[in-house]
Design a protein around this motif. Structure first.
Motif, PDB file in Angstrom:
ATOM      1  N   ASP A  41     -29.723 -19.539  -5.530  1.00  0.00           N
ATOM      2  CA  ASP A  41     -30.374 -20.007  -6.751  1.00  0.00           C
ATOM      3  C   ASP A  41     -30.003 -19.076  -7.902  1.00  0.00           C
ATOM      4  O   ASP A  41     -29.894 -17.868  -7.728  1.00  0.00           O
ATOM      5  N   GLN A  81     -31.897 -18.355 -10.284  1.00  0.00           N
ATOM      6  CA  GLN A  81     -33.060 -17.567 -10.700  1.00  0.00           C
ATOM      7  C   GLN A  81     -33.189 -16.293  -9.857  1.00  0.00           C
ATOM      8  O   GLN A  81     -32.647 -16.202  -8.762  1.00  0.00           O
ATOM      9  N   GLY A 139     -38.160 -22.406  -8.250  1.00  0.00           N
ATOM     10  CA  GLY A 139     -37.614 -23.576  -8.955  1.00  0.00           C
ATOM     11  C   GLY A 139     -38.223 -23.697 -10.330  1.00  0.00           C
ATOM     12  O   GLY A 139     -38.712 -22.716 -10.902  1.00  0.00           O
ATOM     13  N   GLN A 140     -38.220 -24.907 -10.871  1.00  0.00           N
ATOM     14  CA  GLN A 140     -38.743 -25.101 -12.234  1.00  0.00           C
ATOM     15  C   GLN A 140     -40.253 -25.009 -12.254  1.00  0.00           C
ATOM     16  O   GLN A 140     -40.829 -24.289 -13.058  1.00  0.00           O
ATOM     17  N   ILE A 141     -40.892 -25.731 -11.342  1.00  0.00           N
ATOM     18  CA  ILE A 141     -42.366 -25.790 -11.410  1.00  0.00           C
ATOM     19  C   ILE A 141     -42.992 -24.439 -11.087  1.00  0.00           C
ATOM     20  O   ILE A 141     -43.909 -24.000 -11.760  1.00  0.00           O
ATOM     21  N   ALA A 187     -27.534 -16.379  -8.137  1.00  0.00           N
ATOM     22  CA  ALA A 187     -26.246 -16.914  -7.683  1.00  0.00           C
ATOM     23  C   ALA A 187     -26.013 -18.277  -8.333  1.00  0.00           C
ATOM     24  O   ALA A 187     -26.737 -19.228  -8.044  1.00  0.00           O
ATOM     25  N   SER A 225     -30.997 -29.125  -6.337  1.00  0.00           N
ATOM     26  CA  SER A 225     -30.823 -28.451  -7.635  1.00  0.00           C
ATOM     27  C   SER A 225     -31.707 -29.037  -8.739  1.00  0.00           C
ATOM     28  O   SER A 225     -31.546 -28.663  -9.904  1.00  0.00           O
ATOM     29  N   GLY A 226     -32.621 -29.929  -8.381  1.00  0.00           N
ATOM     30  CA  GLY A 226     -33.700 -30.291  -9.291  1.00  0.00           C
ATOM     31  C   GLY A 226     -33.300 -31.161 -10.476  1.00  0.00           C
ATOM     32  O   GLY A 226     -32.299 -31.884 -10.456  1.00  0.00           O
ATOM     33  N   ILE A 236     -33.223 -31.846 -14.918  1.00  0.00           N
ATOM     34  CA  ILE A 236     -33.106 -31.255 -16.257  1.00  0.00           C
ATOM     35  C   ILE A 236     -33.920 -32.137 -17.197  1.00  0.00           C
ATOM     36  O   ILE A 236     -34.222 -33.288 -16.856  1.00  0.00           O
ATOM     37  N   GLY A 249     -39.594 -27.834 -21.760  1.00  0.00           N
ATOM     38  CA  GLY A 249     -39.202 -26.987 -20.629  1.00  0.00           C
ATOM     39  C   GLY A 249     -38.853 -25.579 -21.093  1.00  0.00           C
ATOM     40  O   GLY A 249     -39.221 -24.596 -20.447  1.00  0.00           O
ATOM     41  N   LYS A 263     -43.981 -19.063 -18.592  1.00  0.00           N
ATOM     42  CA  LYS A 263     -44.091 -18.689 -17.174  1.00  0.00           C
ATOM     43  C   LYS A 263     -43.447 -17.339 -16.909  1.00  0.00           C
ATOM     44  O   LYS A 263     -44.011 -16.500 -16.214  1.00  0.00           O
ATOM     45  N   GLY A 267     -33.357 -33.704  -7.895  1.00  0.00           N
ATOM     46  CA  GLY A 267     -31.928 -33.914  -8.102  1.00  0.00           C
ATOM     47  C   GLY A 267     -31.450 -35.231  -7.514  1.00  0.00           C
ATOM     48  O   GLY A 267     -30.400 -35.752  -7.893  1.00  0.00           O
ATOM     49  N   GLY A 286     -41.197 -35.625  -8.358  1.00  0.00           N
ATOM     50  CA  GLY A 286     -42.223 -34.603  -8.543  1.00  0.00           C
ATOM     51  C   GLY A 286     -42.191 -33.573  -7.422  1.00  0.00           C
ATOM     52  O   GLY A 286     -41.503 -33.737  -6.408  1.00  0.00           O
ATOM     53  N   ILE A 316     -18.978 -25.871 -13.066  1.00  0.00           N
ATOM     54  CA  ILE A 316     -19.977 -26.735 -13.686  1.00  0.00           C
ATOM     55  C   ILE A 316     -20.786 -26.003 -14.765  1.00  0.00           C
ATOM     56  O   ILE A 316     -21.475 -26.628 -15.548  1.00  0.00           O
TER      57      ILE A 316
HETATM   58  C1  LIG Z   1     -37.709 -27.206 -17.354  1.00  0.00           C
HETATM   59  C2  LIG Z   1     -38.588 -27.943 -16.377  1.00  0.00           C
HETATM   60  C3  LIG Z   1     -39.907 -27.548 -16.173  1.00  0.00           C
HETATM   61  C4  LIG Z   1     -40.715 -28.218 -15.276  1.00  0.00           C
HETATM   62  N1  LIG Z   1     -42.013 -27.817 -15.126  1.00  0.00           N
HETATM   63  C5  LIG Z   1     -42.836 -28.523 -14.316  1.00  0.00           C
HETATM   64  C6  LIG Z   1     -44.206 -28.174 -14.174  1.00  0.00           C
HETATM   65  O1  LIG Z   1     -44.673 -27.213 -14.780  1.00  0.00           O
HETATM   66  N2  LIG Z   1     -44.974 -28.937 -13.359  1.00  0.00           N
HETATM   67  C7  LIG Z   1     -44.479 -29.999 -12.667  1.00  0.00           C
HETATM   68  O2  LIG Z   1     -45.220 -30.663 -11.940  1.00  0.00           O
HETATM   69  N3  LIG Z   1     -43.185 -30.337 -12.766  1.00  0.00           N
HETATM   70  C8  LIG Z   1     -42.359 -29.636 -13.574  1.00  0.00           C
HETATM   71  N4  LIG Z   1     -41.056 -30.005 -13.694  1.00  0.00           N
HETATM   72  C9  LIG Z   1     -40.554 -31.076 -12.852  1.00  0.00           C
HETATM   73  C10 LIG Z   1     -40.134 -30.327 -11.593  1.00  0.00           C
HETATM   74  O3  LIG Z   1     -38.902 -29.730 -11.737  1.00  0.00           O
HETATM   75  C11 LIG Z   1     -40.309 -30.816 -10.278  1.00  0.00           C
HETATM   76  O4  LIG Z   1     -40.843 -32.002  -9.995  1.00  0.00           O
HETATM   77  C12 LIG Z   1     -40.013 -29.939  -9.077  1.00  0.00           C
HETATM   78  O5  LIG Z   1     -39.846 -28.609  -9.443  1.00  0.00           O
HETATM   79  C13 LIG Z   1     -38.782 -30.450  -8.386  1.00  0.00           C
HETATM   80  O6  LIG Z   1     -38.480 -29.627  -7.330  1.00  0.00           O
HETATM   81  P1  LIG Z   1     -37.010 -29.442  -6.782  1.00  0.00           P
HETATM   82  O7  LIG Z   1     -37.109 -28.532  -5.629  1.00  0.00           O
HETATM   83  O8  LIG Z   1     -36.373 -30.753  -6.599  1.00  0.00           O
HETATM   84  O9  LIG Z   1     -36.197 -28.739  -7.970  1.00  0.00           O
HETATM   85  P2  LIG Z   1     -36.486 -27.473  -8.877  1.00  0.00           P
HETATM   86  O10 LIG Z   1     -37.847 -26.976  -8.741  1.00  0.00           O
HETATM   87  O11 LIG Z   1     -36.024 -27.848 -10.217  1.00  0.00           O
HETATM   88  O12 LIG Z   1     -35.494 -26.371  -8.288  1.00  0.00           O
HETATM   89  C14 LIG Z   1     -34.110 -26.476  -8.450  1.00  0.00           C
HETATM   90  C15 LIG Z   1     -33.510 -25.097  -8.408  1.00  0.00           C
HETATM   91  O13 LIG Z   1     -32.093 -25.224  -8.337  1.00  0.00           O
HETATM   92  C16 LIG Z   1     -31.517 -24.175  -9.050  1.00  0.00           C
HETATM   93  N5  LIG Z   1     -30.164 -24.577  -9.439  1.00  0.00           N
HETATM   94  C17 LIG Z   1     -29.787 -25.702 -10.096  1.00  0.00           C
HETATM   95  N6  LIG Z   1     -28.445 -25.726 -10.239  1.00  0.00           N
HETATM   96  C18 LIG Z   1     -27.983 -24.582  -9.671  1.00  0.00           C
HETATM   97  C19 LIG Z   1     -26.675 -24.033  -9.507  1.00  0.00           C
HETATM   98  N7  LIG Z   1     -25.580 -24.677  -9.947  1.00  0.00           N
HETATM   99  N8  LIG Z   1     -26.563 -22.830  -8.895  1.00  0.00           N
HETATM  100  C20 LIG Z   1     -27.654 -22.189  -8.435  1.00  0.00           C
HETATM  101  N9  LIG Z   1     -28.923 -22.655  -8.569  1.00  0.00           N
HETATM  102  C21 LIG Z   1     -29.072 -23.853  -9.167  1.00  0.00           C
HETATM  103  C22 LIG Z   1     -32.450 -23.971 -10.239  1.00  0.00           C
HETATM  104  O14 LIG Z   1     -32.350 -22.658 -10.746  1.00  0.00           O
HETATM  105  C23 LIG Z   1     -33.815 -24.255  -9.629  1.00  0.00           C
HETATM  106  O15 LIG Z   1     -34.467 -23.084  -9.256  1.00  0.00           O
HETATM  107  C24 LIG Z   1     -40.210 -29.323 -14.572  1.00  0.00           C
HETATM  108  C25 LIG Z   1     -38.876 -29.719 -14.766  1.00  0.00           C
HETATM  109  C26 LIG Z   1     -38.066 -29.040 -15.655  1.00  0.00           C
HETATM  110  C27 LIG Z   1     -36.637 -29.499 -15.856  1.00  0.00           C
END
Ligand SMILES: Cc1cc2nc3c(=O)[nH]c(=O)nc-3n(C[C@H](O)[C@H](O)[C@H](O)COP(=O)(O)OP(=O)(O)OC[C@H]3O[C@@H](n4cnc5c(N)ncnc54)[C@H](O)[C@@H]3O)c2cc1C
Length: 468
Positions: A33, A35, A40-42, A85, A115-116, A118, A136, A143, A305, A310, A446
């Motif tokens: 990741d 970060q 992740g984002q949340i 990373a 990767s979640g 945007i 965001g 945060k 992604g 959610g 990318i």
């Molecule tokens: C800016 C933002 C803020 C959000 N805040 C909230 C919130 O407060 N509450 C809520 O309910 N939902 C929030 N959401 C929606 C939310 O992202 C989710 O529903 C949930 O976090 C999705 O989980 P996930 O595991 O799919 O992805 P994420 O939690 O988004 O995790 C994806 C991870 O992949 C990593 N990543 C992506 N591309 C790369 C790469 N090329 N190399 C390395 N690492 C990479 C990112 O750094 C991230 O840590 C937010 C969305 C965004 C875009």
């Protein structure tokens, strides 16, 4: 070179849960990741906030605090966490990442992209001026550093994250000048049939709580706003729009825009996974089966992604993908995989059904798919909507030709910010559907990486494949 059973990109809820589950069945797992810490984002920075700033943990809400448990489980799971990373190139059985200015390669029998999402760009006239941020972006500052905006703050757009941010900013002592909602009135009626499923999922009660909180704070709310534009010379000075039959101008020091989130498709696109236009979510998403398998062998994708579901849905989808990987590598029998997946499958389906209400109510307004000619759509290369239209009228057949003619999508963000808007303008100008129009071809890296790091790495890819 090191090979793991499963490499996971993304340590959000989907990636953390998938890693913990896969480790539980004996797989070797590496999670990469960008970060510094899992979340992740949340749940960004949740461990540090819990340890060092408990008052911030309280104001960010109980949904945020839930991430602590996921991070704890992940930490003790035995999965290798490769933090800071940036994964910039993928192959079906390996990936390249940048860490501390050095490129590294990791081989894996299976790759899970978690990767979640945007934020969906909100291209309105003036949106690229200093003094305009996305929800965001503001939330990341809150945060990770406890930074809150000062002065006259105006929030504009729609979607759960906008209301959540409003509540978090109010709790942090920030004064919100106004919330300008871009939901057309007709959408409320269109969303009604999906209300029962939303009631069962818990989304609705959370939303109602947030709105109540906002109203009781005395925040001025404008509804059904359209024709949004940012005014100001060097800096954003005011948000102007049409609402309730009037032209409104709100002087502001910070304008915060948000109209929902869309899958981050850079990695799945770069890998050549098949994508489809999802007309419900108004975005492209990779095609997957019920376990997260993509069209590319040995590559899975889950969480936001793979389609916006959610954070809780991302957890369940992460667990299902891990069970599938364990099965495909011989760590689990098919029957055992199916038995262990029952509860997550049921909960995932329930959560996804509940989201339909949100998708209909908070679909981006029509006008966002067709910004006025003077609006910048590609902020990296400063290409306007009018220039994209002209390119199409002079013969460009699709987004990739528009890219070659105008350089849109060729800047540092590699089309992340403008991809959807450019496809929408091309589709509208040619009178075709988004599915027919398609999307940019995404090439590695990318995200920008130092040339010296690339030169020092023995990268096994054709020079033609590297973005120019
Ligand atoms: C800016 C933002 C803020 C959000 N805040 C909230 C919130 O407060 N509450 C809520 O309910 N939902 C929030 N959401 C929606 C939310 O992202 C989710 O529903 C949930 O976090 C999705 O989980 P996930 O595991 O799919 O992805 P994420 O939690 O988004 O995790 C994806 C991870 O992949 C990593 N990543 C992506 N591309 C790369 C790469 N090329 N190399 C390395 N690492 C990479 C990112 O750094 C991230 O840590 C937010 C969305 C965004 C875009």
């Amino acid at each position: 070179m090191k090979t793991v059973d499963l490499a996971i990109v993304g340590a959000g809820p989907a990636g953390m849960v998938a890693a913990s589950e896969a480790r539980g069945h004996g797989l070797s797992v590496a999670v990469l990741d960008e970060q510094e810490a899992p979340g992740g984002q949340i749940y960004r920075a949740v461990e540090a906030v819990a340890a060092q700033a408990p008052e911030r943990l309280a104001l960010l809400g109980e949904d945020y605090a839930h991430g602590r448990r996921l991070a704890e489980n992940f930490r003790v799971s035995g999965a290798e966490h490769i933090d800071r990373a940036l994964v910039w190139q993928l192959e079906p059985n390996g990936l390249w990442y940048l860490r501390d200015e050095v490129c590294h390669e990791l081989k894996a029998n299976r790759i899970l992209l978690a990767s979640g999402a945007i934020e969906r760009p909100v291209p309105i006239p003036g949106w690229t001026r200093p003094g305009v941020m996305t929800a965001g972006g503001v939330q990341i500052l809150l945060k990770s550093s406890g930074v809150v905006p000062d002065g006259r703050v105006v929030l504009a757009g729609n979607g759960p994250l906008l209301y959540l941010l409003a509540a978090q900013l109010l709790a942090a002592g920030c004064r919100i000048g106004a919330l300008v909602e871009t939901v057309p009135y007709a959408r409320y009626l269109e969303a009604v049939p999906h209300l029962p499923a939303a009631l069962g999922s818990g989304y609705l009660s959370k939303g109602v709580r947030l709105l109540r909180h906002l109203r009781s704070s005395g925040t001025r709310i404008y509804r059904n706003a359209r024709d949004l534009r940012v005014e100001g010379e060097q800096h954003a000075e005011a948000l102007c729009f049409h609402a309730g039959g009037h032209e409104v101008r709100l002087d502001s020091d910070l304008i915060v825009l948000h109209e929902g989130v869309i899958p981050n498709q850079q990695l799945t696109r770069a890998l050549g996974c098949v994508h489809r236009w999802d007309d419900g979510q108004k975005c492209f998403r990779p095609e997957t089966d019920e376990w997260g398998n993509t069209s590319v062998e040995d590559v899975l994708t889950v969480g936001d992604g793979a389609g916006i579901g959610g954070a809780l849905a991302a957890e369940h989808a992460g667990r299902l993908a891990a069970l599938e990987v364990a099965r495909s590598l011989g760590y689990l029998q098919t029957r055992e995989r199916d038995r262990l997946s029952t509860s997550s499958r049921r909960q995932l389906n329930k959560l996804l059904q509940g989201r339909r209400f949100l998708e209909v109510l908070y679909a981006p307004p029509e006008e966002r798919q067709s910004p006025p000619d003077e609006t910048l759509v590609c902020r990296c290369e400063e290409v306007t909507a009018g220039q994209v239209r002209t390119a199409v009228r002079t013969g460009c057949t699709g987004p990739n030709q528009v890219k070659a003619f105008t350089r849109c999508g060729m800047g540092p963000c590699q089309g992340r910010m403008c991809g959807n808007t450019v496809s929408a303008i091309v589709a509208e100008t040619q009178g075709i559907t988004m599915e027919e129009c398609g999307y940019y071809r995404i090439r590695p890296p990318i995200k920008p990486i130092p040339l010296a790091a690339l030169a020092a790495a023995e990268v096994d890819c054709e020079l033609d494949d590297v973005a120019q």
